[in-house]
Write a protein that holds these residues in place. Structure first.
Motif, PDB file in Angstrom:
ATOM      1  N   ILE A 218       0.852  -1.185   0.000  1.00 65.82           N
ATOM      2  CA  ILE A 218       0.000   0.000   0.000  1.00 65.82           C
ATOM      3  C   ILE A 218       0.893   1.241   0.000  1.00 65.82           C
ATOM      4  CG2 ILE A 218      -1.805   1.252   1.227  1.00 65.82           C
ATOM      5  CD1 ILE A 218      -2.641  -1.491   0.227  1.00 65.82           C
ATOM      6  N   ASN A 219       0.696   2.117  -0.966  1.00 73.90           N
ATOM      7  CA  ASN A 219       1.473   3.354  -1.023  1.00 73.90           C
ATOM      8  C   ASN A 219       0.882   4.379  -0.053  1.00 73.90           C
ATOM      9  OD1 ASN A 219       3.238   2.393  -2.983  1.00 73.90           O
ATOM     10  ND2 ASN A 219       1.915   3.048  -4.653  1.00 73.90           N
ATOM     11  N   VAL A 220       1.691   4.765   0.924  1.00 71.70           N
ATOM     12  CA  VAL A 220       1.248   5.694   1.961  1.00 71.70           C
ATOM     13  C   VAL A 220       2.100   6.960   1.880  1.00 71.70           C
ATOM     14  CG1 VAL A 220       0.844   6.042   4.423  1.00 71.70           C
ATOM     15  CG2 VAL A 220       0.672   3.737   3.445  1.00 71.70           C
ATOM     16  N   ALA A 221       1.479   8.087   1.542  1.00 72.78           N
ATOM     17  CA  ALA A 221       2.190   9.365   1.450  1.00 72.78           C
ATOM     18  C   ALA A 221       2.134  10.077   2.797  1.00 72.78           C
ATOM     19  CB  ALA A 221       1.570  10.239   0.368  1.00 72.78           C
ATOM     20  N   ILE A 222       3.307  10.486   3.287  1.00 72.61           N
ATOM     21  CA  ILE A 222       3.385  11.274   4.517  1.00 72.61           C
ATOM     22  C   ILE A 222       3.553  12.732   4.108  1.00 72.61           C
ATOM     23  CG2 ILE A 222       4.603  11.621   6.698  1.00 72.61           C
ATOM     24  CD1 ILE A 222       5.629   8.752   6.471  1.00 72.61           C
ATOM     25  N   ILE A 223       2.537  13.546   4.377  1.00 73.54           N
ATOM     26  CA  ILE A 223       2.573  14.924   3.898  1.00 73.54           C
ATOM     27  C   ILE A 223       2.335  15.900   5.046  1.00 73.54           C
ATOM     28  CG2 ILE A 223       1.739  14.187   1.634  1.00 73.54           C
ATOM     29  CD1 ILE A 223      -0.870  15.854   2.555  1.00 73.54           C
ATOM     30  N   GLY A 224       2.634  17.140   4.789  1.00 74.63           N
ATOM     31  CA  GLY A 224       2.459  18.196   5.770  1.00 74.63           C
ATOM     32  C   GLY A 224       3.377  19.356   5.436  1.00 74.63           C
ATOM     33  N   LYS A 225       3.253  20.429   6.164  1.00 73.57           N
ATOM     34  CA  LYS A 225       4.136  21.561   5.920  1.00 73.57           C
ATOM     35  C   LYS A 225       5.525  21.254   6.492  1.00 73.57           C
ATOM     36  CE  LYS A 225       2.637  24.037  10.075  1.00 73.57           C
ATOM     37  NZ  LYS A 225       1.848  25.160  10.604  1.00 73.57           N
ATOM     38  N   PRO A 226       6.535  22.043   6.204  1.00 69.00           N
ATOM     39  CA  PRO A 226       7.887  21.772   6.698  1.00 69.00           C
ATOM     40  C   PRO A 226       7.958  21.754   8.231  1.00 69.00           C
ATOM     41  CG  PRO A 226       7.960  23.389   4.932  1.00 69.00           C
ATOM     42  CD  PRO A 226       6.513  23.192   5.278  1.00 69.00           C
ATOM     43  N   ASN A 227       8.835  20.851   8.732  1.00 70.89           N
ATOM     44  CA  ASN A 227       9.201  20.809  10.151  1.00 70.89           C
ATOM     45  C   ASN A 227       8.070  20.406  11.093  1.00 70.89           C
ATOM     46  OD1 ASN A 227      11.500  21.032  11.776  1.00 70.89           O
ATOM     47  ND2 ASN A 227      10.834  22.993  12.603  1.00 70.89           N
ATOM     48  N   VAL A 228       7.128  19.609  10.581  1.00 73.06           N
ATOM     49  CA  VAL A 228       6.091  19.066  11.472  1.00 73.06           C
ATOM     50  C   VAL A 228       6.457  17.668  11.972  1.00 73.06           C
ATOM     51  CG1 VAL A 228       4.217  20.426  10.498  1.00 73.06           C
ATOM     52  CG2 VAL A 228       4.749  18.191   9.505  1.00 73.06           C
ATOM     53  N   GLY A 229       7.583  17.122  11.468  1.00 74.91           N
ATOM     54  CA  GLY A 229       8.053  15.816  11.951  1.00 74.91           C
ATOM     55  C   GLY A 229       7.734  14.655  11.036  1.00 74.91           C
ATOM     56  N   LYS A 230       7.631  14.914   9.740  1.00 79.61           N
ATOM     57  CA  LYS A 230       7.301  13.835   8.796  1.00 79.61           C
ATOM     58  C   LYS A 230       8.411  12.778   8.757  1.00 79.61           C
ATOM     59  CE  LYS A 230       6.773  16.583   5.274  1.00 79.61           C
ATOM     60  NZ  LYS A 230       7.048  17.848   5.999  1.00 79.61           N
ATOM     61  N   SER A 231       9.654  13.220   8.660  1.00 78.71           N
ATOM     62  CA  SER A 231      10.772  12.276   8.596  1.00 78.71           C
ATOM     63  C   SER A 231      10.944  11.528   9.911  1.00 78.71           C
ATOM     64  CB  SER A 231      12.062  13.014   8.228  1.00 78.71           C
ATOM     65  OG  SER A 231      11.966  13.582   6.937  1.00 78.71           O
ATOM     66  N   SER A 232      10.741  12.235  11.034  1.00 79.30           N
ATOM     67  CA  SER A 232      10.805  11.574  12.346  1.00 79.30           C
ATOM     68  C   SER A 232       9.723  10.507  12.466  1.00 79.30           C
ATOM     69  CB  SER A 232      10.640  12.602  13.467  1.00 79.30           C
ATOM     70  OG  SER A 232      11.702  13.518  13.479  1.00 79.30           O
TER      71      SER A 232
END
Length: 443
Positions: A218-232
Motif C-alpha cells: 500500500i502506497n502511503v504518502a506522509i505529507i504536511g508543511k515543513p518541520n512538522v516531523g514527517k521524517s521523524s
C-alpha cells in the motif's frame, strides 16, 4: 515438445552463500551438461546424481544434479538443476561453460514463459507465480495463491465461452437464416446474457481493485508543511533512522520511500517535501513531486504540529487530501498539546510513541467487501477486463438503439479478444513478452 533454444541461468541470487542452483532447460539440456561432466548424466527423471564439473581437465566443482524429463518438469522440457557451492565465481564459471557448449543465457522469466508456451501453466498462473516470488507477507502470499489455483482461470474461461456462444449464435442467424433447426437468439436474450456477463466481470474487477495494491504494498504518502516531523514519523514507523531529521525546515527535498510490514500487510511509506510557498526552484520541484505523490497514494498521513495552532498552510494541505483516504496525525504531543482544528491520531514521533497511528492504519487498510475467490493478479489484467466491460456496455447501448447485428458482433468479438488476452489465449506475444520481463532471471 517444441524445439526452443536450451536456456541456462542461476536460479539463486549471486552473492556468497552455502550453495547456488543453476537451471538449464531445453531439448539439448542433457547433451550440454554431459559435455562438462566427468560422468554420464543419465536421463531418468526425479533423481539426483553426483558429478564433477570440469573446464577441459581443470576441476571446477563437485555438484549434485537434479534431473527432469519432458514433459514432467516445470518448463515442460528436459530440465537439469545443478546445485554447486555458493561462490558467485563458481556459479558464473559453470554457467559460462554451459553457454560455450550450446546453451543460451535465459532472459527474465524465460523458464516460466517456457512453462506457459508448453501448456504447463496458464497466463494467470504465471503472473501468480511472480507475485508468489515477490510476496513479503501472509496476505500477499494468499493473494498469489489465488491466481495460481485454477478457480480464477476457470471462471473467466466460462465467461469467455458464454460470450463465444453468443457470437456464434448471432453469426449463424445472420449467415443461415433459412435453417429453422438453428436456435434463434433474440436481442432481448442477448441483452440479458450480456448483462449477466458484465455483472460477473465487474465483480471480479471490483474485488481485484481492492486486493491488487496489497501485492506490491500500500502506497502511503506522509505529507504536511515543513518541520512538522514527517521524517521523524517515518523513522518511528520503520524503527530505525533511515531518514535525515533536522530542525531546519525543508530538509526533505526529494521523495523518500521505505517499506514496512504492519499486521502482515506491506506498506510503502513515502516521505515527501514539506508543502509550502517555495522560495527557490529546488523547493518548487520537491513540492510538485509531493503533490504528485498525493495523487497516486492509496493512503495519506497528514501530519500537523500538535504543539502549535494550525495555520493557513495546514488548511491548504488539508484541502488537497480531504476527499482521499487519509489519517490526520497530530505529532509532537510530547512537547505540549494544543487543541487542534482537526481530529486525528496523537503521536510523539521523536519518542517513538505511535501506537495510535498504527491502530488507525490497520482500521483504514482492512476494509474489504468481497470474498476474493476470483482475483486478477495484475493491474494490466484489471485494465484489460475493464476495457472488455466498456466494450460490452457499448454493445448494450447498440442493442437499445437497434443497431445492425453486424456492428454489434464486431464489438462482441473485440471484447472476446480482450478477455482471451487475460488468459494468454489470443497469441498476443507482445503482451506476453512484456509480462515476463517483470520476472527475475532464472524463473
Amino acid at each position: 515438445m517444441n524445439k526452443y533454444p536450451t536456456i541456462v541461468a542461476s536460479a539463486t541470487p549471486l552473492f556468497k552463500s552455502a550453495i547456488h542452483m543453476i537451471r538449464i532447460s531445453g531439448c539439448d539440456a542433457y547433451e550440454i551438461v554431459n559435455k562438462i561432466s566427468n560422468t554420464k548424466i543419465t536421463k531418468n527423471g526425479y533423481t539426483i546424481q553426483r558429478a564433477k564439473i570440469f573446464d577441459n581437465k581443470k576441476l571446477i566443482d563437485d555438484v549434485l544434479i537434479m534431473k527432469y524429463i519432458a514433459p514432467h518438469s516445470y518448463t515442460g522440457e528436459d530440465m537439469v538443476e545443478i546445485t554447486c557451492h555458493g561462490s558467485p565465481f563458481i556459479t558464473n564459471k559453470i554457467i559460462n561453460l554451459l553457454i560455450i557448449n550450446g546453451a543460451k543465457q535465459a532472459d527474465h522469466g524465460e523458464f516460466t514463459k517456457r512453462a506457459f508456451l508448453n501448456n504447463k501453466l496458464n497466463l494467470l498462473q504465471a503472473e501468480g507465480i511472480n507475485n508468489l516470488i515477490n510476496s513479503n507477507s501472509n496476505f500477499s502470499l494468499d493473494i498469489a495463491h489465488k491466481s495460481i489455483d485454477k478457480n480464477t482461470f476457470e471462471k473467466i474461461n466460462n465467461i469467455i465461452n458464454s460470450l463465444f456462444k453468443i457470437i456464434g449464435q448471432i453469426e449463424v442467424n445472420i449467415d443461415y437464416p433459412e435453417y429453422d433447426i438453428t436456435e434463434k437468439i433474440t436481442r432481448k436474450t442477448i441483452k440479458n446474457k450480456l448483462e449477466e456477463i458484465i455483472k460477473s466481470l465487474n465483480s471480479i474487477v471490483n474485488d481485484s481493485i481492492q486486493v491488487i495494491p496489497y501485492v506490491d504494498g500500500i502506497n502511503v504518502a506522509i505529507i504536511g508543511k515543513p518541520n512538522v516531523g514527517k521524517s521523524s514519523l517515518l523513522n518511528a514507523i520503520l524503527k530505525e533512522n533511515k531518514v535525515i531529521v533536522s530542525s531546519i525546515p525543508g530538509t526533505t527535498r526529494d521523495i523518500v520511500q521505505y517499506s514496512a510490514i504492519i499486521k502482515d500487510i506491506t506498506y510503502n511509506f513515502i516521505d515527501t517535501a514539506g508543502i509550502h510557498k517555495p522560495t527557490n526552484l529546488i523547493e518548487q520541484i520537491g513540492i510538485k513531486l509531493s503533490k504528485k505523490t498525493i495523487k497516486n497514494a492509496q493512503l495519506i498521513l497528514f501530519v500537523i504540529d500538535g504543539s502549535k495552532p494550525t495555520t493557513k498552510e495546514d488548511d491548504k494541505i488539508y484541502e488537497l487530501i480531504k476527499n482521499k483516504n487519509h489519517i490526520v496525525v497530530i505529532n509532537k504531543t510530547d512537547i505540549k498539546r494544543i487543541k487542534q482544528k482537526y481530529n486525528g491520531a496523537l503521536v510523539s514521533a521523536k519518542n517513538k510513541k505511535i501506537a495510535n497511528l498504527i491502530n488507525a492504519i490497520n482500521k483504514k487498510a482492512l476494509k474489504f467487501d468481497g470474498n476474493f475467490d476470483t482475483i486478477l493478479p495484475s493491474q494490466n489484467d484489471i485494465n484489460l477486463m475493464q476495457s472488455a466491460i466498456k466494450t460490452l456496455e457499448n454493445v448494450l447501448i447498440g442493442i437499445n438503439k437497434n443497431q445492425p447485428s453486424d456492428l454489434i458482433i464486431e464489438d462482441l468479438k473485440t471484447a472476446h479478444i480482450k478477455l482471451l488476452s487475460i488468459l494468454g489465449m489470443n497469441n498476443d506475444f507482445d503482451l506476453i513478452n512484456e509480462l515476463f520481463k517483470k520476472f527475475c532471471i532464472g524463473k
